[in-house]
Design a protein around this motif. Structure first.
Motif, PDB file in Angstrom:
ATOM      1  N   GLU A  83     -38.076  -4.936   7.480  1.00  0.00           N
ATOM      2  CA  GLU A  83     -39.089  -5.521   8.350  1.00  0.00           C
ATOM      3  C   GLU A  83     -39.997  -4.446   8.929  1.00  0.00           C
ATOM      4  OE1 GLU A  83     -38.267  -8.705  10.827  1.00  0.00           O
ATOM      5  OE2 GLU A  83     -36.351  -9.247   9.900  1.00  0.00           O
ATOM      6  N   SER A  84     -41.280  -4.711   8.881  1.00  0.00           N
ATOM      7  CA  SER A  84     -42.242  -3.850   9.563  1.00  0.00           C
ATOM      8  C   SER A  84     -42.593  -4.522  10.891  1.00  0.00           C
ATOM      9  CB  SER A  84     -43.486  -3.651   8.699  1.00  0.00           C
ATOM     10  OG  SER A  84     -44.151  -4.878   8.540  1.00  0.00           O
ATOM     11  N   LYS A 115     -57.501  -1.817   6.682  1.00  0.00           N
ATOM     12  CA  LYS A 115     -57.044  -2.838   5.747  1.00  0.00           C
ATOM     13  C   LYS A 115     -57.629  -4.146   6.265  1.00  0.00           C
ATOM     14  CE  LYS A 115     -52.537  -3.408   4.037  1.00  0.00           C
ATOM     15  NZ  LYS A 115     -51.115  -3.700   4.334  1.00  0.00           N
ATOM     16  N   GLU A 150     -45.809   1.873   1.802  1.00  0.00           N
ATOM     17  CA  GLU A 150     -47.165   1.956   2.373  1.00  0.00           C
ATOM     18  C   GLU A 150     -47.728   0.570   2.651  1.00  0.00           C
ATOM     19  OE1 GLU A 150     -49.268   4.354  -0.441  1.00  0.00           O
ATOM     20  OE2 GLU A 150     -48.406   6.223   0.362  1.00  0.00           O
ATOM     21  N   GLN A 151     -47.466  -0.368   1.736  1.00  0.00           N
ATOM     22  CA  GLN A 151     -47.961  -1.732   1.934  1.00  0.00           C
ATOM     23  C   GLN A 151     -47.313  -2.383   3.156  1.00  0.00           C
ATOM     24  OE1 GLN A 151     -50.433  -3.437   0.067  1.00  0.00           O
ATOM     25  NE2 GLN A 151     -50.739  -1.312  -0.531  1.00  0.00           N
ATOM     26  N   ARG A 193     -38.699 -13.964  13.854  1.00  0.00           N
ATOM     27  CA  ARG A 193     -40.128 -14.264  13.679  1.00  0.00           C
ATOM     28  C   ARG A 193     -40.455 -15.689  14.120  1.00  0.00           C
ATOM     29  NH1 ARG A 193     -42.403  -9.190  12.433  1.00  0.00           N
ATOM     30  NH2 ARG A 193     -40.738  -8.026  11.418  1.00  0.00           N
ATOM     31  N   ASP A 195     -45.197   0.465   9.074  1.00  0.00           N
ATOM     32  CA  ASP A 195     -44.084   1.064   9.803  1.00  0.00           C
ATOM     33  C   ASP A 195     -42.843   0.177   9.792  1.00  0.00           C
ATOM     34  OD1 ASP A 195     -45.701   3.326  10.864  1.00  0.00           O
ATOM     35  OD2 ASP A 195     -46.779   1.685  11.833  1.00  0.00           O
TER      36      ASP A 195
END
Lengths: 382, 124
Positions: free
Chosen positions: B57-58, A23, B30-31, A301, B34
């Motif tokens: 959250e990934s 990607k 998928e976008q 974050r 994980d």
């Protein structure tokens, strides 16, 4: 984001990234792989368990030539350049006249060569090169090498993998640098990286990069790793990301990077804003960069405010996310110095809620560098 | 008889009588990549259509999950706290986020059918 892709620069591995199913995203003016089909989590864990190959060709490489080169470069960094032995690499901070951080970079002295080899960050390279050229005018000549590629092979299997394609290379230890031949291609190889793992950074002619990358990826231990995992790996290793954890609003003392200031430099006080920085080393600073571990599972974050237990804002997170090897959220940021001790209880303001957290030692995943066997000086790491 | 509808924010809504089960679509999972953390709404919370209902959250980023219709939360998926990876493994099954009692079933008609959503994703 696709609209701007036409104006993005591409590294010599761009076609290979696409072929591997990466990607691709804009990063520092380049189209770069943020992840491959394995995904950030697997890429991260694979690097710590085996070996990962990173394309970091977007970073700025240059050679610096001149008489009394060490002293010349020391006018813009507090690192000990003069004392750097042949065959060694070192971490340095590029300081502006106010003593805040313009960039962080690596510099090397190759065996039998007079020039210094520099690697600076991608997003800052044009500014850095202009700044260094201007500050060192008449004393040294900087030659950027935009045609060179840079690969990083990182992880516990990196040594044995690279040894297959460059016999003897596994003998060099942490922060050593050599010219070598990798799969027949001339390279500058250092034993260093940005993951906290053992590994190498391999500078190649652009035209050799794809072939060498394919040779390394063909080894069963090696997976391609994107910028996503590069970020989570360096955060777990406690390493600063320029533009986030350090920038022109932070100085070396606040950033807890005093170890990168050479001992002789401290005595001679001959680097930018040395009086101010030495006074800070003696008296302390208002705030300090620390590691932070949330008590719960929610990541905090970049930009998250840090509060004390009364609710007063005492700092801010500069890098934060989930650490796959720590199997927990991890972060770093700046807090008022009174709250900087390990174990201090703080709150992180995430989506309007105060989440309990603690100041924690870094790294979050132990460094596993292959150091020289002889006893070393300080505890400094890069 | 249950029917599944989709939002343009990539939530799916499985309707069974007055109750809807909500999650994120396979495309969204998928976008994101994980998933490492999920926060689901508490039971009893009143949600307004389009309002923030949950957080996912990934490794790299945090995203919101929105309420597809008005309603009161009847359950959050308790399994996601310990095993957020269920969202990737089975996004439209075991990886559900929450259930709610639908306040106004007419709001469902504005959501996409499976075929419409498939077309929508193809155009992205």
């Amino acid at each position: 984001m696709t609209d701007t892709n036409q104006t993005l620069l591409r590294t010599p591995l761009n076609a290979l990234h696409a072929e591997l199913g990466a990607k691709l995203v804009p990063f520092a003016g380049y189209e770069m792989p943020v992840q491959y089909p394995a995904g950030v989590l697997k890429e991260h864990l694979h690097t710590r368990a085996s070996a990962g190959l990173f394309d970091v060709s977007h970073m700025g490489q240059a050679f610096l030539a001149g008489d009394d080169l060490g002293r010349a470069l020391e006018s813009v960094t507090p690192a000990d350049v003069v004392g750097l032995k042949e065959g060694m690499q070192r971490y340095g901070l590029l300081l502006n006249d106010q003593g805040t951080i313009k960039d962080d970079f690596m510099f090397s002295r190759l065996v039998g060569e007079r020039d210094l080899y520099l690697v600076v960050n991608a997003g800052t390279k044009d500014g850095d090169f202009a700044y260094i050229a201007e500050k060192l005018r008449g004393k040294a000549t900087l030659t950027p090498k935009p045609d060179r590629a840079l690969l990083a092979l990182q992880g516990p299997k990196a040594g044995e993998v690279l040894e297959r394609h460059s016999p003897g290379i596994d003998q060099i230890t942490f922060m050593k640098v050599v010219r070598a031949t990798i799969a027949g291609a001339p390279a500058i190889v250092s034993r260093s990286g940005y993951t906290g793992e053992d590994g190498f950074e391999i500078s190649l002619e652009g035209r050799d990069a794809e072939r060498v990358a394919r040779v390394l990826l063909n080894e069963p231990e090696v997976l391609p790793i994107g910028l996503g995992a590069r970020d989570s790996l360096r955060l777990e290793a406690g390493l600063c990301l320029y533009g986030h954890d350090i920038d022109e609003t932070t100085d070396p003392v606040e950033a807890d990077l005093v170890w990168s200031i050479g001992r002789r430099r401290k005595e001679q006080k001959d680097f930018p804003a040395a009086e101010k920085i030495m006074a800070e080393i003696g008296n302390g600073t208002r705030r300090k960069r620390v590691g932070i571990r949330p008590d719960g599972r929610a990541p905090a974050r970049e930009g998250t405010e840090v509060a004390d237990k009364t609710g007063r804002i005492i700092g801010r997170i500069t890098s934060g996310g989930f650490g796959p090897s720590a199997n927990a959220p991890v972060a770093m940021g700046y807090v008022e110095t009174a709250f900087a001790a390990d174990g201090t209880e703080i709150n992180l303001m995430v989506r309007g809620k105060a989440l309990p957290a603690r100041v924690a030692p870094m790294p979050f995943a132990p460094h596993r560098y292959k150091r020289a066997a002889k006893p070393t000086q300080s505890g400094a790491t890069a | 008889m249950s029917e599944t509808r989709y939002t343009d924010q990539h939530e799916w809504v499985r309707v069974d009588g007055d109750e809807a089960t909500v999650g994120i679509t396979k495309y969204a999972a998928e976008q994101l990549g994980d998933v490492v953390f999920v926060e689901v709404p508490e039971t009893g919370r009143n949600l307004g259509k389009g309002g923030e209902a949950a957080v996912v959250e990934s490794v790299k980023a945090a995203s919101e999950v929105y309420a597809p219709v008005d309603g009161d939360v009847t359950a959050g998926n308790p399994a996601l706290a310990d095993d957020p990876a269920k969202v990737n493994a089975d996004p439209e099954g075991e990886g559900w986020f929450f259930k709610l009692k639908i306040a106004d079933k007419s709001q469902l008609e504005k959501l996409m059918t499976a075929a419409q959503y498939a077309e929508f994703v193809k155009g992205l």
